[in-house]
Enzyme design. Sequence first.
Site, mmCIF file in Angstrom:
data_model
loop_
_atom_site.group_PDB
_atom_site.id
_atom_site.type_symbol
_atom_site.label_atom_id
_atom_site.label_comp_id
_atom_site.label_asym_id
_atom_site.label_seq_id
_atom_site.Cartn_x
_atom_site.Cartn_y
_atom_site.Cartn_z
ATOM 1 N N ASP A 1 0.817 -1.207 0.000
ATOM 2 C CA ASP A 1 0.000 0.000 0.000
ATOM 3 C C ASP A 1 0.860 1.270 0.000
ATOM 4 O O ASP A 1 0.731 2.129 0.853
ATOM 5 C CB ASP A 1 -0.940 -0.011 1.203
ATOM 6 C CG ASP A 1 -1.917 -1.175 1.165
ATOM 7 O OD1 ASP A 1 -3.102 -0.941 0.937
ATOM 8 O OD2 ASP A 1 -1.477 -2.337 1.337
ATOM 9 N N TYR B 1 -2.067 4.205 -6.060
ATOM 10 C CA TYR B 1 -3.276 4.894 -5.623
ATOM 11 C C TYR B 1 -3.702 5.938 -6.643
ATOM 12 O O TYR B 1 -4.191 7.013 -6.305
ATOM 13 C CB TYR B 1 -3.092 5.532 -4.241
ATOM 14 C CG TYR B 1 -3.206 4.544 -3.110
ATOM 15 C CD1 TYR B 1 -4.334 4.474 -2.324
ATOM 16 C CD2 TYR B 1 -2.165 3.647 -2.843
ATOM 17 C CE1 TYR B 1 -4.448 3.545 -1.307
ATOM 18 C CE2 TYR B 1 -2.264 2.710 -1.834
ATOM 19 C CZ TYR B 1 -3.404 2.659 -1.073
ATOM 20 O OH TYR B 1 -3.514 1.740 -0.072
ATOM 21 N N HIS C 1 -3.246 -9.544 -1.218
ATOM 22 C CA HIS C 1 -3.518 -8.159 -0.820
ATOM 23 C C HIS C 1 -4.430 -8.108 0.399
ATOM 24 O O HIS C 1 -4.077 -7.538 1.420
ATOM 25 C CB HIS C 1 -4.137 -7.360 -1.965
ATOM 26 C CG HIS C 1 -4.334 -5.917 -1.595
ATOM 27 N ND1 HIS C 1 -3.268 -5.081 -1.322
ATOM 28 C CD2 HIS C 1 -5.460 -5.166 -1.419
ATOM 29 C CE1 HIS C 1 -3.722 -3.884 -1.002
ATOM 30 N NE2 HIS C 1 -5.055 -3.902 -1.042
ATOM 31 N N HIS D 1 -11.644 -3.192 7.173
ATOM 32 C CA HIS D 1 -11.735 -4.269 6.174
ATOM 33 C C HIS D 1 -12.123 -5.622 6.780
ATOM 34 O O HIS D 1 -11.614 -6.661 6.370
ATOM 35 C CB HIS D 1 -10.404 -4.396 5.409
ATOM 36 C CG HIS D 1 -10.043 -3.149 4.657
ATOM 37 N ND1 HIS D 1 -10.842 -2.620 3.668
ATOM 38 C CD2 HIS D 1 -8.970 -2.321 4.767
ATOM 39 C CE1 HIS D 1 -10.276 -1.518 3.186
ATOM 40 N NE2 HIS D 1 -9.143 -1.313 3.841
ATOM 41 N N VAL E 1 -4.942 -3.457 4.872
ATOM 42 C CA VAL E 1 -5.135 -2.764 6.153
ATOM 43 C C VAL E 1 -3.911 -1.881 6.383
ATOM 44 O O VAL E 1 -2.777 -2.369 6.403
ATOM 45 C CB VAL E 1 -5.302 -3.765 7.315
ATOM 46 C CG1 VAL E 1 -5.397 -3.018 8.640
ATOM 47 C CG2 VAL E 1 -6.546 -4.609 7.088
#
Length: 431
Positions: A150, A180, A295, A305, A335
């Site tokens: 992430d 992103y 993921h 989540h 997360v």
Amino acid sequence: MAYRQGLLLIALLLAGIFVCALSYNRPPRRRNVYVKLSEDAGDDDSTTPQQVHISMVGEDKMRISWITDDPTPSIVDYGTSPGVYSSSANGTSSSYRYITYNSGEIHNVVIGPLNPNTVYYYRCSSNSARQFSFKTPPAQLPVKFAIAGDLGQTGWTQSTLDHISKSDYEVLLLPGDLSYADRIQQLWDSFGRQVEPLASQRPWMVTQGNHEVEKLPVLHTSTFTAYNARWQMPFEESESNSNLFYSFNVASGVHVIMLGSYTDFDPQSPQYKWLQADLAKVDRAKTPWIIVLIHAPWYNSNTAHQGEPESVDMKQFMEGLLYQARVDVVFAGHVHAYERFTRVYQGKADDCGPVHITIGDGGNREGLASDYIEPKPAISVFREASFGHGQLEVVNATHAQWRWYRNDNDEQVAGDSLWIISLSSNPACKL
């Protein structure tokens, strides 16, 4: 008297430390950093290579990927001396369209065979003044991985990348959610420029996350368009026929499996059948370690989540396959925090199950997931909502050391560590 005063002073100091620890607030999220084409890259030259990154293709080849604004020959010159290119390879190029956005020309060239543990110097296209270098992984253990999930492209991302750059690692593993961009395709270009200093020097092996889906009803009905075009992985080598899941070997001792949380994973799916066949091919006498990346985490005590099908259903379908194959470690993202579980299977501690580690804390713009379920489950060993990254050093056939580092106000601080013993060396877990 002096003795009692000394004890009192120690007690006060400890109390102060405890109070500081309780009152310490993790710094807030940071904005995106948009990286333009640098002047030294020649931002007025539409044929200048940019967003250069490399990935492994087998154990003795590398894929060199880059983008130019206009079409140019897909050629890589390379050699083992700076500025001396004794070999050359040709590849292919492509582009994609996303609504009104037209990508640059995306080049992919596979070079090799290459010698292990060797520095190679290269340039993308023979007329480019930009020169790069990378180091190949070793042929045998030990080998070191940097792991960050992430990432995004914020100030915290840059902090994470700076810390990774100072570690002596051979391969970077990324369990999904890269740029992103979220449909803003120019952010893919910015991300490629931000990670280029690292991604052009060591192979980046990635899998997709939910932010790579980028599907829009009516306007753009295809999924993973930018991800598949920009980040090609060695799926041909692992016979998966999909860029969303694949496997590869490192240092003749580690088998890494990258799974797709956002493509079909039920027992009738191509991914499930491929995973079953891939695991069956691994000879643990020759390859003592199996590492899996997903993921969406299968184990998670954060409030974020919870209950998602990508976690719950995928775990239900595939956990048995990983357990029967004696997978050693499963890394996840999604997360935005760090959490390490004990060896676990079907929700309970199990000495023959994999260690599950969530490392979705690379630096994304959405910030940290700071709320955890209380009380902490017994299978959760360590959890903390901080940005950071991890390093896994596979020392030999039996031992590996895991370390997690938090970004503490841009300083790298050791936060968690664990020695892991391979399940292939545990007599109690022999199949």
